[in-house]
Design a protein around this motif. Structure first.
Motif, PDB file in Angstrom:
ATOM      1  N   SER A  69      26.780  33.425  38.848  1.00 19.35           N
ATOM      2  CA  SER A  69      25.536  33.615  39.905  1.00 19.35           C
ATOM      3  C   SER A  69      26.616  33.939  41.142  1.00 19.35           C
ATOM      4  O   SER A  69      26.183  34.969  41.959  1.00 19.35           O
ATOM      5  N   CYS A  70      27.687  33.671  41.208  1.00 11.78           N
ATOM      6  CA  CYS A  70      28.631  34.139  42.217  1.00 11.78           C
ATOM      7  C   CYS A  70      28.669  35.478  42.047  1.00 11.78           C
ATOM      8  O   CYS A  70      29.003  36.137  43.133  1.00 11.78           O
ATOM      9  N   GLY A  71      29.017  36.066  41.144  1.00 10.35           N
ATOM     10  CA  GLY A  71      29.278  37.449  40.895  1.00 10.35           C
ATOM     11  C   GLY A  71      28.060  38.186  41.224  1.00 10.35           C
ATOM     12  O   GLY A  71      28.122  39.243  41.917  1.00 10.35           O
ATOM     13  N   LYS A  72      26.827  37.628  40.784  1.00  6.52           N
ATOM     14  CA  LYS A  72      25.593  38.330  41.136  1.00  6.52           C
ATOM     15  C   LYS A  72      25.234  38.429  42.461  1.00  6.52           C
ATOM     16  O   LYS A  72      24.825  39.305  43.223  1.00  6.52           O
ATOM     17  N   ASN A  73      25.846  37.388  43.409  1.00  4.79           N
ATOM     18  CA  ASN A  73      25.608  37.064  44.624  1.00  4.79           C
ATOM     19  C   ASN A  73      26.295  38.189  45.557  1.00  4.79           C
ATOM     20  O   ASN A  73      25.763  38.723  46.499  1.00  4.79           O
ATOM     21  N   LEU A  74      27.262  38.693  44.874  1.00  3.46           N
ATOM     22  CA  LEU A  74      28.230  39.900  45.901  1.00  3.46           C
ATOM     23  C   LEU A  74      27.878  41.205  45.042  1.00  3.46           C
ATOM     24  O   LEU A  74      28.574  42.146  45.441  1.00  3.46           O
ATOM     25  N   ALA A  75      26.989  41.185  44.115  1.00  2.00           N
ATOM     26  CA  ALA A  75      26.630  42.339  43.520  1.00  2.00           C
ATOM     27  C   ALA A  75      27.864  42.938  42.656  1.00  2.00           C
ATOM     28  O   ALA A  75      28.271  44.157  42.790  1.00  2.00           O
ATOM     29  N   VAL A  76      28.478  42.077  41.941  1.00  2.00           N
ATOM     30  CA  VAL A  76      29.902  42.534  41.109  1.00  2.00           C
ATOM     31  C   VAL A  76      29.786  42.200  39.629  1.00  2.00           C
ATOM     32  O   VAL A  76      29.028  41.088  39.370  1.00  2.00           O
ATOM     33  N   THR A  77      30.096  43.124  38.981  1.00  2.00           N
ATOM     34  CA  THR A  77      29.992  43.040  37.524  1.00  2.00           C
ATOM     35  C   THR A  77      31.232  42.646  37.089  1.00  2.00           C
ATOM     36  O   THR A  77      32.281  43.236  37.200  1.00  2.00           O
ATOM     37  N   PRO A  78      31.533  41.379  36.395  1.00  2.00           N
ATOM     38  CA  PRO A  78      32.691  40.806  36.064  1.00  2.00           C
ATOM     39  C   PRO A  78      33.387  41.671  34.919  1.00  2.00           C
ATOM     40  O   PRO A  78      32.376  41.981  34.000  1.00  2.00           O
ATOM     41  N   ASP A  79      34.608  41.990  34.969  1.00  2.00           N
ATOM     42  CA  ASP A  79      35.357  42.781  33.814  1.00  2.00           C
ATOM     43  C   ASP A  79      35.588  41.652  32.739  1.00  2.00           C
ATOM     44  O   ASP A  79      36.931  40.962  32.732  1.00  2.00           O
ATOM     45  N   MET A  80      34.502  41.253  31.853  1.00  2.00           N
ATOM     46  CA  MET A  80      35.012  40.482  30.867  1.00  2.00           C
ATOM     47  C   MET A  80      35.991  40.745  29.928  1.00  2.00           C
ATOM     48  O   MET A  80      36.671  39.922  29.251  1.00  2.00           O
ATOM     49  N   GLU A  81      36.109  42.250  29.588  1.00  2.00           N
ATOM     50  CA  GLU A  81      37.178  42.414  28.554  1.00  2.00           C
ATOM     51  C   GLU A  81      38.601  42.247  29.227  1.00  2.00           C
ATOM     52  O   GLU A  81      39.395  41.843  28.368  1.00  2.00           O
ATOM     53  N   PHE A  82      38.630  42.524  30.339  1.00  2.00           N
ATOM     54  CA  PHE A  82      39.989  42.087  31.053  1.00  2.00           C
ATOM     55  C   PHE A  82      40.176  40.564  30.810  1.00  2.00           C
ATOM     56  O   PHE A  82      41.385  39.874  30.609  1.00  2.00           O
ATOM     57  N   ALA A  83      39.218  39.739  31.292  1.00  2.00           N
ATOM     58  CA  ALA A  83      39.451  38.128  31.028  1.00  2.00           C
ATOM     59  C   ALA A  83      39.804  37.742  29.713  1.00  2.00           C
ATOM     60  O   ALA A  83      40.449  36.735  29.263  1.00  2.00           O
ATOM     61  N   ARG A  84      38.914  38.463  28.705  1.00  2.00           N
ATOM     62  CA  ARG A  84      39.209  37.814  27.180  1.00  2.00           C
ATOM     63  C   ARG A  84      40.582  38.315  26.941  1.00  2.00           C
ATOM     64  O   ARG A  84      41.236  37.371  26.256  1.00  2.00           O
ATOM     65  N   GLU A  85      41.105  39.216  27.364  1.00  2.00           N
ATOM     66  CA  GLU A  85      42.527  39.646  26.905  1.00  2.00           C
ATOM     67  C   GLU A  85      43.662  38.809  27.837  1.00  2.00           C
ATOM     68  O   GLU A  85      44.566  38.150  27.148  1.00  2.00           O
ATOM     69  N   PHE A  86      43.046  38.447  28.967  1.00  2.00           N
ATOM     70  CA  PHE A  86      43.884  37.319  29.901  1.00  2.00           C
ATOM     71  C   PHE A  86      44.320  36.193  29.252  1.00  2.00           C
ATOM     72  O   PHE A  86      45.172  35.790  29.060  1.00  2.00           O
ATOM     73  N   PHE A  87      42.862  35.533  28.557  1.00  2.00           N
ATOM     74  CA  PHE A  87      43.077  34.378  27.955  1.00  2.00           C
ATOM     75  C   PHE A  87      43.591  34.321  26.440  1.00  2.00           C
ATOM     76  O   PHE A  87      43.661  33.286  25.910  1.00  2.00           O
ATOM     77  N   SER A  88      43.773  35.416  25.970  1.00  2.95           N
ATOM     78  CA  SER A  88      43.992  35.877  24.568  1.00  2.95           C
ATOM     79  C   SER A  88      45.154  34.993  23.894  1.00  2.95           C
ATOM     80  O   SER A  88      45.149  34.258  22.796  1.00  2.95           O
ATOM     81  N   THR A  89      46.193  34.635  24.680  1.00  2.24           N
ATOM     82  CA  THR A  89      47.476  34.105  24.000  1.00  2.24           C
ATOM     83  C   THR A  89      47.221  32.466  23.842  1.00  2.24           C
ATOM     84  O   THR A  89      47.439  31.982  22.762  1.00  2.24           O
ATOM     85  N   LEU A  90      46.590  31.942  25.020  1.00  2.00           N
ATOM     86  CA  LEU A  90      46.316  30.660  25.090  1.00  2.00           C
ATOM     87  C   LEU A  90      45.275  30.302  23.858  1.00  2.00           C
ATOM     88  O   LEU A  90      45.365  29.378  23.412  1.00  2.00           O
ATOM     89  N   HIS A  91      44.322  31.103  23.826  1.00  2.00           N
ATOM     90  CA  HIS A  91      42.998  31.204  22.996  1.00  2.00           C
ATOM     91  C   HIS A  91      43.690  31.194  21.391  1.00  2.00           C
ATOM     92  O   HIS A  91      43.301  30.040  20.874  1.00  2.00           O
ATOM     93  N   GLU A  92      44.655  31.906  21.237  1.00  2.13           N
ATOM     94  CA  GLU A  92      45.092  32.002  19.810  1.00  2.13           C
ATOM     95  C   GLU A  92      45.837  30.729  19.624  1.00  2.13           C
ATOM     96  O   GLU A  92      45.913  30.311  18.316  1.00  2.13           O
ATOM     97  N   ASN A  93      46.625  30.279  20.607  1.00  2.00           N
ATOM     98  CA  ASN A  93      47.364  29.123  20.471  1.00  2.00           C
ATOM     99  C   ASN A  93      46.737  27.933  20.283  1.00  2.00           C
ATOM    100  O   ASN A  93      47.099  27.128  19.458  1.00  2.00           O
ATOM    101  N   PHE A  94      45.573  27.851  20.796  1.00  2.00           N
ATOM    102  CA  PHE A  94      44.816  26.626  20.563  1.00  2.00           C
ATOM    103  C   PHE A  94      44.098  26.675  19.188  1.00  2.00           C
ATOM    104  O   PHE A  94      43.956  25.759  18.441  1.00  2.00           O
ATOM    105  N   LYS A  95      43.618  27.866  19.092  1.00  4.79           N
ATOM    106  CA  LYS A  95      42.869  27.970  17.652  1.00  4.79           C
ATOM    107  C   LYS A  95      43.831  27.705  16.260  1.00  4.79           C
ATOM    108  O   LYS A  95      43.426  27.130  15.480  1.00  4.79           O
TER     109      LYS A  95
END
Length: 231
Positions: A69-95
């Motif tokens: 809702s914070c993104g919508k409030n500023l009319a911003v579309t979140p770059d989810m592809e960037f974010a998934r890549e950002f967390f990918s190493t920690l994600h894989e380590n947890f998995k």
């Protein structure tokens, strides 16, 4: 006064701000989704605490919706592809740790490293946030302390049996946080968040968590150095 001047200088609707916000907002949305998934998995690994962990997971999903809702409030579309890549190493380590049944490693990644990272980022962001996002983030950060506390309490109760695995997991995962921070230094700066403040707040929160679990000051200094050496 410098803080106030920084807020007054921020144009929340400028193209530059919105571009940076598209990545930072995506990171917090993805971070809350990762946390939800991780707490559900931890509930499977700790069946006697499954109900508690399911409650924490629900909180994370509520946070995710708040940040969307914070993104919508500023009319911003979140770059989810960037974010998934950002967390990918920690994600894989947890998995990988979960697949190997390494509960202690999973708790360190989610309940200590990710929660301390979130607490530091949210605390630094709140003073420079737009009014809508500030209210949302203030509510979220209160919950994050509860999540940090869950991991601390469990690891404290099982400290001697967990210590060796915690040290290995710290060595493997703490450097990732500094690489993640370095990736968003410029975007964070545009939002009014300085890297030095983020590092300091994270180190304080993480050091306090390690101390609460049972590590000595000497241990904490040694463990914290793993992140800084590769920063």
């Amino acid at each position: 006064m410098p803080q106030l001047e920084a807020i007054l200088a921020i144009d929340f609707h400028s193209k530059t701000y919105k571009d940076a916000y598209s990545r930072i907002n995506a990171i917090v949305i993805e971070g809350e989704q990762e946390a939800y998934d991780n707490y559900i998995k931890l509930g499977e690994m700790l069946p006697e605490r499954q109900e508690d962990l399911a409650g924490l997971a629900k909180m994370e999903m509520r946070h995710k919706k708040g940040f969307q809702s914070c993104g919508k409030n500023l009319a911003v579309t979140p770059d989810m592809e960037f974010a998934r890549e950002f967390f990918s190493t920690l994600h894989e380590n947890f998995k990988d740790a979960a697949a190997e049944g390494k509960l202690v490693t999973c708790l360190l990644i989610q309940s200590l490293i990710i929660e301390c990272f979130a607490i530091a980022a949210y605390n630094i962001y709140i003073p420079v946030a737009d009014d809508f996002a500030r209210k949302i983030t203030e509510g979220v950060v209160k919950d994050e302390y509860l999540h940090l506390n869950f991991g601390e309490e469990w690891l404290k109760a099982h400290f001697e049996a967990s210590k060796a695995e915690l040290e290995v997991a710290n060595r493997q995962n703490l450097p990732i946080i500094w690489r993640m921070l370095n990736q968003v230094t410029d975007d964070a700066h545009i939002l009014g968040m300085e890297k030095e403040a983020l590092v300091e707040d994270f180190m304080i929160a993480y050091g306090e968590a390690l101390s609460n679990i049972g590590f000595s000051t000497r241990d904490i200094m040694r463990m914290s150095a793993y992140g800084l050496v590769t920063a």
